[in-house]
Write a protein that holds these residues in place. Structure first.
Motif, PDB file in Angstrom:
ATOM      1  N   SER A  65       0.830  -1.210   0.000  1.00 14.68           N
ATOM      2  CA  SER A  65       0.000   0.000   0.000  1.00 14.68           C
ATOM      3  C   SER A  65       0.860   1.255   0.000  1.00 14.68           C
ATOM      4  O   SER A  65       0.577   2.218  -0.719  1.00 14.68           O
ATOM      5  CB  SER A  65      -0.926   0.004   1.217  1.00 14.68           C
ATOM      6  OG  SER A  65      -1.909  -0.993   1.101  1.00 14.68           O
ATOM      7  N   GLN A  66       1.933   1.256   0.798  1.00 17.24           N
ATOM      8  CA  GLN A  66       2.815   2.416   0.836  1.00 17.24           C
ATOM      9  C   GLN A  66       3.573   2.591  -0.478  1.00 17.24           C
ATOM     10  O   GLN A  66       3.827   3.713  -0.918  1.00 17.24           O
ATOM     11  CB  GLN A  66       3.793   2.291   1.999  1.00 17.24           C
ATOM     12  CG  GLN A  66       3.137   2.472   3.364  1.00 17.24           C
ATOM     13  CD  GLN A  66       4.160   2.656   4.469  1.00 17.24           C
ATOM     14  OE1 GLN A  66       5.346   2.394   4.298  1.00 17.24           O
ATOM     15  NE2 GLN A  66       3.690   3.126   5.613  1.00 17.24           N
ATOM     16  N   ALA A  67       3.931   1.478  -1.120  1.00 16.32           N
ATOM     17  CA  ALA A  67       4.621   1.561  -2.407  1.00 16.32           C
ATOM     18  C   ALA A  67       3.703   2.155  -3.476  1.00 16.32           C
ATOM     19  O   ALA A  67       4.138   2.930  -4.331  1.00 16.32           O
ATOM     20  CB  ALA A  67       5.112   0.181  -2.832  1.00 16.32           C
ATOM     21  N   ILE A  68       2.416   1.788  -3.436  1.00 17.36           N
ATOM     22  CA  ILE A  68       1.450   2.370  -4.377  1.00 17.36           C
ATOM     23  C   ILE A  68       1.342   3.872  -4.154  1.00 17.36           C
ATOM     24  O   ILE A  68       1.305   4.665  -5.108  1.00 17.36           O
ATOM     25  CB  ILE A  68       0.071   1.694  -4.224  1.00 17.36           C
ATOM     26  CG1 ILE A  68       0.135   0.242  -4.692  1.00 17.36           C
ATOM     27  CG2 ILE A  68      -1.001   2.457  -5.014  1.00 17.36           C
ATOM     28  CD1 ILE A  68      -1.113  -0.552  -4.410  1.00 17.36           C
ATOM     29  N   LYS A  69       1.286   4.275  -2.890  1.00 10.49           N
ATOM     30  CA  LYS A  69       1.198   5.704  -2.575  1.00 10.49           C
ATOM     31  C   LYS A  69       2.441   6.443  -3.054  1.00 10.49           C
ATOM     32  O   LYS A  69       2.366   7.598  -3.503  1.00 10.49           O
ATOM     33  CB  LYS A  69       1.006   5.895  -1.073  1.00 10.49           C
ATOM     34  CG  LYS A  69       0.709   7.335  -0.675  1.00 10.49           C
ATOM     35  CD  LYS A  69       0.415   7.459   0.802  1.00 10.49           C
ATOM     36  CE  LYS A  69       0.086   8.900   1.183  1.00 10.49           C
ATOM     37  NZ  LYS A  69      -0.202   9.040   2.632  1.00 10.49           N
ATOM     38  N   ALA A  70       3.609   5.795  -2.980  1.00 15.13           N
ATOM     39  CA  ALA A  70       4.858   6.428  -3.402  1.00 15.13           C
ATOM     40  C   ALA A  70       4.912   6.622  -4.911  1.00 15.13           C
ATOM     41  O   ALA A  70       5.392   7.653  -5.395  1.00 15.13           O
ATOM     42  CB  ALA A  70       6.050   5.593  -2.932  1.00 15.13           C
ATOM     43  N   GLU A  71       4.426   5.634  -5.677  1.00 15.32           N
ATOM     44  CA  GLU A  71       4.448   5.722  -7.143  1.00 15.32           C
ATOM     45  C   GLU A  71       3.118   5.210  -7.706  1.00 15.32           C
ATOM     46  O   GLU A  71       3.045   4.108  -8.261  1.00 15.32           O
ATOM     47  CB  GLU A  71       5.617   4.931  -7.719  1.00 15.32           C
ATOM     48  CG  GLU A  71       6.984   5.485  -7.352  1.00 15.32           C
ATOM     49  CD  GLU A  71       8.121   4.831  -8.119  1.00 15.32           C
ATOM     50  OE1 GLU A  71       7.863   4.315  -9.240  1.00 15.32           O
ATOM     51  OE2 GLU A  71       9.243   4.822  -7.614  1.00 15.32           O
ATOM     52  N   PRO A  72       2.043   5.988  -7.589  1.00 13.28           N
ATOM     53  CA  PRO A  72       0.713   5.508  -7.969  1.00 13.28           C
ATOM     54  C   PRO A  72       0.501   5.301  -9.467  1.00 13.28           C
ATOM     55  O   PRO A  72      -0.412   4.582  -9.859  1.00 13.28           O
ATOM     56  CB  PRO A  72      -0.219   6.607  -7.439  1.00 13.28           C
ATOM     57  CG  PRO A  72       0.643   7.823  -7.359  1.00 13.28           C
ATOM     58  CD  PRO A  72       2.009   7.333  -7.005  1.00 13.28           C
ATOM     59  N   GLU A  73       1.344   5.906 -10.306  1.00 15.71           N
ATOM     60  CA  GLU A  73       1.166   5.790 -11.753  1.00 15.71           C
ATOM     61  C   GLU A  73       2.170   4.829 -12.396  1.00 15.71           C
ATOM     62  O   GLU A  73       2.327   4.838 -13.614  1.00 15.71           O
ATOM     63  CB  GLU A  73       1.290   7.182 -12.404  1.00 15.71           C
ATOM     64  CG  GLU A  73       0.341   8.222 -11.827  1.00 15.71           C
ATOM     65  CD  GLU A  73      -1.114   7.792 -11.917  1.00 15.71           C
ATOM     66  OE1 GLU A  73      -1.522   7.317 -12.994  1.00 15.71           O
ATOM     67  OE2 GLU A  73      -1.838   7.923 -10.912  1.00 15.71           O
ATOM     68  N   ASN A  74       2.819   4.023 -11.594  1.00 11.39           N
ATOM     69  CA  ASN A  74       3.840   3.107 -12.097  1.00 11.39           C
ATOM     70  C   ASN A  74       3.203   1.743 -12.365  1.00 11.39           C
ATOM     71  O   ASN A  74       3.007   0.943 -11.453  1.00 11.39           O
ATOM     72  CB  ASN A  74       4.973   2.976 -11.070  1.00 11.39           C
ATOM     73  CG  ASN A  74       6.168   2.216 -11.610  1.00 11.39           C
ATOM     74  OD1 ASN A  74       6.033   1.366 -12.493  1.00 11.39           O
ATOM     75  ND2 ASN A  74       7.342   2.512 -11.091  1.00 11.39           N
ATOM     76  N   ALA A  75       2.878   1.482 -13.622  1.00 14.04           N
ATOM     77  CA  ALA A  75       2.226   0.216 -13.986  1.00 14.04           C
ATOM     78  C   ALA A  75       3.140  -0.973 -13.742  1.00 14.04           C
ATOM     79  O   ALA A  75       2.692  -2.021 -13.256  1.00 14.04           O
ATOM     80  CB  ALA A  75       1.794   0.256 -15.449  1.00 14.04           C
ATOM     81  N   ASP A  76       4.428  -0.844 -14.056  1.00  7.62           N
ATOM     82  CA  ASP A  76       5.359  -1.955 -13.850  1.00  7.62           C
ATOM     83  C   ASP A  76       5.439  -2.343 -12.384  1.00  7.62           C
ATOM     84  O   ASP A  76       5.493  -3.526 -12.040  1.00  7.62           O
ATOM     85  CB  ASP A  76       6.755  -1.577 -14.358  1.00  7.62           C
ATOM     86  CG  ASP A  76       6.840  -1.549 -15.872  1.00  7.62           C
ATOM     87  OD1 ASP A  76       6.159  -2.374 -16.506  1.00  7.62           O
ATOM     88  OD2 ASP A  76       7.574  -0.719 -16.417  1.00  7.62           O
ATOM     89  N   LEU A  77       5.443  -1.346 -11.511  1.00  9.83           N
ATOM     90  CA  LEU A  77       5.497  -1.608 -10.075  1.00  9.83           C
ATOM     91  C   LEU A  77       4.280  -2.412  -9.623  1.00  9.83           C
ATOM     92  O   LEU A  77       4.402  -3.387  -8.869  1.00  9.83           O
ATOM     93  CB  LEU A  77       5.572  -0.286  -9.308  1.00  9.83           C
ATOM     94  CG  LEU A  77       5.556  -0.381  -7.780  1.00  9.83           C
ATOM     95  CD1 LEU A  77       6.845  -1.025  -7.279  1.00  9.83           C
ATOM     96  CD2 LEU A  77       5.377   1.006  -7.162  1.00  9.83           C
ATOM     97  N   GLN A  78       3.113  -2.046 -10.114  1.00 13.78           N
ATOM     98  CA  GLN A  78       1.899  -2.738  -9.689  1.00 13.78           C
ATOM     99  C   GLN A  78       1.793  -4.132 -10.304  1.00 13.78           C
ATOM    100  O   GLN A  78       1.216  -5.042  -9.696  1.00 13.78           O
ATOM    101  CB  GLN A  78       0.681  -1.881 -10.010  1.00 13.78           C
ATOM    102  CG  GLN A  78       0.710  -0.586  -9.209  1.00 13.78           C
ATOM    103  CD  GLN A  78      -0.580   0.194  -9.259  1.00 13.78           C
ATOM    104  OE1 GLN A  78      -1.648  -0.318  -8.969  1.00 13.78           O
ATOM    105  NE2 GLN A  78      -0.475   1.458  -9.629  1.00 13.78           N
ATOM    106  N   LEU A  79       2.385  -4.329 -11.459  1.00  9.54           N
ATOM    107  CA  LEU A  79       2.451  -5.681 -12.008  1.00  9.54           C
ATOM    108  C   LEU A  79       3.380  -6.553 -11.161  1.00  9.54           C
ATOM    109  O   LEU A  79       3.122  -7.747 -10.968  1.00  9.54           O
ATOM    110  CB  LEU A  79       2.932  -5.645 -13.458  1.00  9.54           C
ATOM    111  CG  LEU A  79       1.939  -5.050 -14.465  1.00  9.54           C
ATOM    112  CD1 LEU A  79       2.544  -5.000 -15.858  1.00  9.54           C
ATOM    113  CD2 LEU A  79       0.634  -5.842 -14.492  1.00  9.54           C
TER     114      LEU A  79
END
Length: 328
Positions: A167-181
């Motif tokens: 959850s904190q990583a999403i908040k840090a980079e919410p528009e990073n598609a690679d991160l969420q994959l």
């Protein structure tokens, strides 16, 4: 201001699923530099290059995969390379730059709605993202650091800690598609390796894949997101949507690995039927294939298609119910 530099780097190829995003990135992305005058990225020092020009400083950072930012001191001509970046501060005379990865592929527009995914799962993904973005407290690190925390916690089966780090990583980079994959692969891989039920990891696997899909703008990245989503849906026993996700991924980009995963799931959990009829007292006969493609996966859904009365011959296997045979 953004400057584009194309380094001469070797492309490293790896084998599919966990490494698919790395292969796609090497093939379809270029590294650009975005610079800010009179600024400095604090911390994350990688190394310093002395007696170089600004152009040379940028070229060095672009060519080094470990470099994600730099600060250039124009007075002494020193280039401070950074392994990451977070807060930026004021520094008269200094120039700060960060790496931006940009696709070489054409923009195919906004991602279409995932009409094959249950509405409840889509709503769940929306709530999941909203919770992550509204999370209280400051981040305890960069997105990469938080993902390392999540991996270590999940290796120890500490799913609560994993969920918080993600959850904190999403908040840090919410528009990073690679991160969420990456997040979806992490959660789905853990679910596949553990027979125990864990709703948090199921939610994480599907929600992050759905969010990443919505951020995609190229055919290859969207195909990748759909393949990752298919695996996440499979871990929730949503086999029919998973098959459709694989199918749509292959329509965008033909991948032997995705095709193999699709064929395997179809063989294990796909529809098996005979070309027979569903006879309803108050409805015209309909081919069984059309009924199975209709809304609803349970016995109740089939009944609704036949105005509350049905008789079916053939087999209905593997999607949401046990075998169904004729009856009323």
């Amino acid at each position: 201001m953004r400057l584009t530099l194309k380094p001469t780097l070797c492309l490293i190829f790896a084998v599919f699923f966990p490494a698919l995003s790395q292969v796609a990135a090497a093939q379809d992305m270029r590294r650009e530099v975005e610079i800010l005058q009179d600024s400095d990225y604090f911390g994350f020092d990688l190394r310093a290059e002395k007696n170089v020009s600004l152009d040379e400083c940028q070229a060095i950072c672009v060519a080094d995969p470990a470099c994600r930012a730099f600060t250039y001191n124009s007075k002494v001509q020193w280039c401070f390379l950074k392994s990451d970046f977070d807060k930026i501060g004021s520094f008269p005379g200094a120039i700060a730059g960060k790496i931006i990865e940009v696709s070489n592929e054409p923009d195919i527009g906004a991602a279409p709605k995932l009409d094959f995914v249950p509405e409840g799962t889509l709503d769940e993904a929306t709530r999941f993202r909203a919770r992550a973005l509204s999370g209280k407290g400051e981040s305890i690190g960069t997105a990469d650091e938080l993902m390392n925390i999540a991996r270590a916690a999940l290796a120890a089966n500490r799913t609560d800690e994993t969920a918080r780090a993600i959850s904190q990583a999403i908040k840090a980079e919410p528009e990073n598609a690679d991160l969420q994959l990456q997040m979806s692969r992490l959660a789905a891989g853990w679910l596949a390796a553990n027979s125990s039920y864990d709703y948090r990891m199921q939610e994480t696997a599907t929600a992050t894949a759905i969010s990443a899909y919505g951020l995609t703008r190229t055919a290859s990245k969207r195909a990748e997101a759909l393949a990752v989503l298919a695996r996440a849906l499979e871990q929730r026993s949503l086999f029919r949507p998973a098959l459709e996700a694989y199918k749509r991924s292959l329509e965008l980009q033909n991948s032997p690995q995705v095709a193999t995963a699709f064929a395997d799931l179809k063989a294990r959990k796909g529809i098996s039927y005979h070309r027979q009829q569903c006879r309803c007292r108050y409805a015209k006969p309909a081919n069984l294939r059309a009924i199975l493609r209709g809304p609803g996966q349970e016995r109740r859904g089939l009944c609704e298609l036949c105005n509350g009365r049905w008789k079916i011959r053939g087999r209905y296997r593997g999607i949401g119910t046990a075998n169904l045979r004729g009856g009323a």
